[in-house]
Design an enzyme around this catalytic site. Structure first.
Site, PDB file in Angstrom:
ATOM      1  N   HIS A 175      36.703  36.076  55.235  1.00  0.00           N
ATOM      2  CA  HIS A 175      37.112  36.348  56.610  1.00  0.00           C
ATOM      3  C   HIS A 175      38.016  37.573  56.712  1.00  0.00           C
ATOM      4  O   HIS A 175      38.241  38.083  57.819  1.00  0.00           O
ATOM      5  CB  HIS A 175      37.792  35.117  57.231  1.00  0.00           C
ATOM      6  N   ASP A 205      34.223  31.026  51.567  1.00  0.00           N
ATOM      7  CA  ASP A 205      35.185  32.022  52.042  1.00  0.00           C
ATOM      8  C   ASP A 205      35.726  32.886  50.906  1.00  0.00           C
ATOM      9  O   ASP A 205      36.935  33.107  50.791  1.00  0.00           O
ATOM     10  CB  ASP A 205      36.331  31.344  52.787  1.00  0.00           C
ATOM     11  N   SER A 284      46.257  36.058  53.600  1.00  0.00           N
ATOM     12  CA  SER A 284      44.918  35.591  53.253  1.00  0.00           C
ATOM     13  C   SER A 284      44.308  36.472  52.166  1.00  0.00           C
ATOM     14  O   SER A 284      44.353  37.701  52.243  1.00  0.00           O
ATOM     15  CB  SER A 284      44.015  35.610  54.493  1.00  0.00           C
TER      16      SER A 284
END
Length: 441
Positions: A175, A205, A284
């Protein structure tokens, strides 16, 4: 010069004031040997050359003063050998002052070292050793100017990542790079390189990039193991939250074997690590480390009911990441088995009063379509005819979509699985041969 080596220091103290009467000089010793008072001197000379005082008469008792009087022997003329020795000594001392590499500030200023506890020193060392492995990723998207119609690249997001090997492979979350027309990676020394996408796995992911950076600038992160983690052990997260430079947050493992859904496909990710270490936007894709500095997970998401940056953080375990990265580096994709169906949301099946996965579509060229699974359709009058409802796979009960994905993750491409379905009022068992997931663009 020879007489100076046996110098005798004769002192006479004469002090007077309005409150103190003068000390009588006869009560003091006539001579004090120098070697007895060397500890009180600011230096320890082997020879001391003193000049006699210029005032021959001591002050009177009416003058409040203290003085030292040094009785020195009459100096004799130095010999040529002594003069030559003194000259050589002066030259050596002068040369040492010029040749010595001494910082003038540190030579005279003594600073007290900062006292840190053992755990603090370990944390500082961990951050310093692992920071060179963490990178900053900028996601650029192509946008057309409304007035000039020029196509521009504007940053649409950012995140973190880490160096996987000396070949320039960078691991991050999918993402973080989703929807990017161009990617840039900034290393710890602030050098920036254009990155190419090697491959990604939307279901888990995970994404792998590659940069053409010199090998001496690449510092691969040490890979650990996530199978033996324990709740309560310390963890450390390094990343670039809110676009800031490398930031360290600490915490503990607050839960294991959690399950979250992929932000891209909604497919569940099992065995996720739950931690209370702060994971903010920009963290992230960054590494989650144990107390030894080894990678144990990728910081992926934060669950915050309030919508703030505080909440429960989740990290994909390194054992899952390791297998995905190996496939992406070798093949550019992940060969994960699929049934080849589209199923209804879990809430729709619950409203029917049954437990299982309702098949909405089963393409004829897919594994389920080839095996004969029936999709949901309408008859000639427009009435809805429900398709097969999958209740178990290989004898393992299926109550929702997460159960189905969990079972398929334990299978391999080419495996034959026995799918039990509810068709109308009857149960049937249909063998299905699993096929790889089609390529994603």
């Amino acid at each position: 010069m020879a007489t100076a080596t046996s110098l005798v220091l004769s002192t006479f103290f004469h002090c007077s004031s309005s409150k103190l009467s003068p000390f009588p000089s006869p009560s003091l010793p006539n001579s004090l040997h120098l070697h007895k008072y060397r500890p009180f001197l600011p230096f320890s000379p082997s020879k001391l050359f003193l000049l006699p005082t210029s005032s021959p008469n001591p002050p009177t008792s009416s003058s409040p003063s203290c003085f030292l009087k040094f009785n020195l022997p009459k100096p004799s003329l130095p010999s040529p050998f002594d003069s030559l020795l003194l000259l050589c000594t002066s030259v050596v001392l002068s040369s040492s002052l010029f040749l010595a590499d001494v910082d003038p500030a540190s030579a005279f200023v003594v600073t007290t070292p900062r006292k840190l506890q053992t755990d603090e020193l370990a944390t500082v060392r961990l951050f310093q050793e692992n920071t060179p492995s963490v990178v900053y990723i900028t996601n650029l998207a192509a946008r057309q100017d409304a007035f000039t119609l020029d196509v521009l690249e504007v940053p649409q997001g950012s995140g973190s990542g880490f160096v996987w090997d000396n070949e320039g492979h960078i691991v991050t979350n999918y993402h973080v790079i989703r929807g990017a027309s161009d990617l840039r990676v900034t290393l710890a020394d602030q050098t920036t390189y254009d990155a190419k996408i090697v491959g990604f796995d939307q279901d888990k992911d995970v994404a792998v990039l590659r940069v053409d950076a010199p090998k001496d600038k690449l510092r691969p992160i040490p890979i650990g193991i996530s199978a033996d983690l324990l709740v309560g052990q310390k963890v450390y997260a390094i990343g670039n939250p809110f676009g800031l430079d490398h930031t360290l947050t600490t915490g503990v493992i607050s839960g294991l074997r959690r399950e979250i859904s992929s932000a891209a496909t909604g497919r569940p990710i099992q065995d996720v690590i739950q931690t209370d270490a702060a994971i903010n936007p920009g963290n992230s894709g960054g590494p989650l480390l144990d107390s030894s500095g080894n990678l144990i997970g990728i910081n992926t998401a934060i669950y915050s009911p309030s919508g703030a940056s505080s909440g429960v953080g989740f990290s994909i375990p390194v054992d899952t990441v390791n297998g995905i990265v190996d496939q992406l580096v070798k093949f550019g994709k992940v060969t994960r088995p699929i049934l080849g169906i589209k199923f209804a949301p879990d809430q729709s099946v619950e409203q029917l009063g049954v437990s299982g996965v309702l098949v909405l579509d089963a393409p004829a060229n897919g594994p389920a379509g080839k095996a004969g699974l029936q999709p949901t359709k309408r008859d000639a009058y427009g009435r809805l005819i429900l398709g097969d409802i999958i209740t178990s796979v290989n004898g393992k009960k299926v109550t929702n979509g997460s159960d189905l994905y969990r079972i398929l993750d334990q299978c391999k491409v080419g495996d034959k699985v026995m799918v039990e379905v509810l068709r109308g009022d009857q149960k049937e068992k249909i063998p299905v041969i699993l096929e790889p997931k089609p390529d994603e663009s």
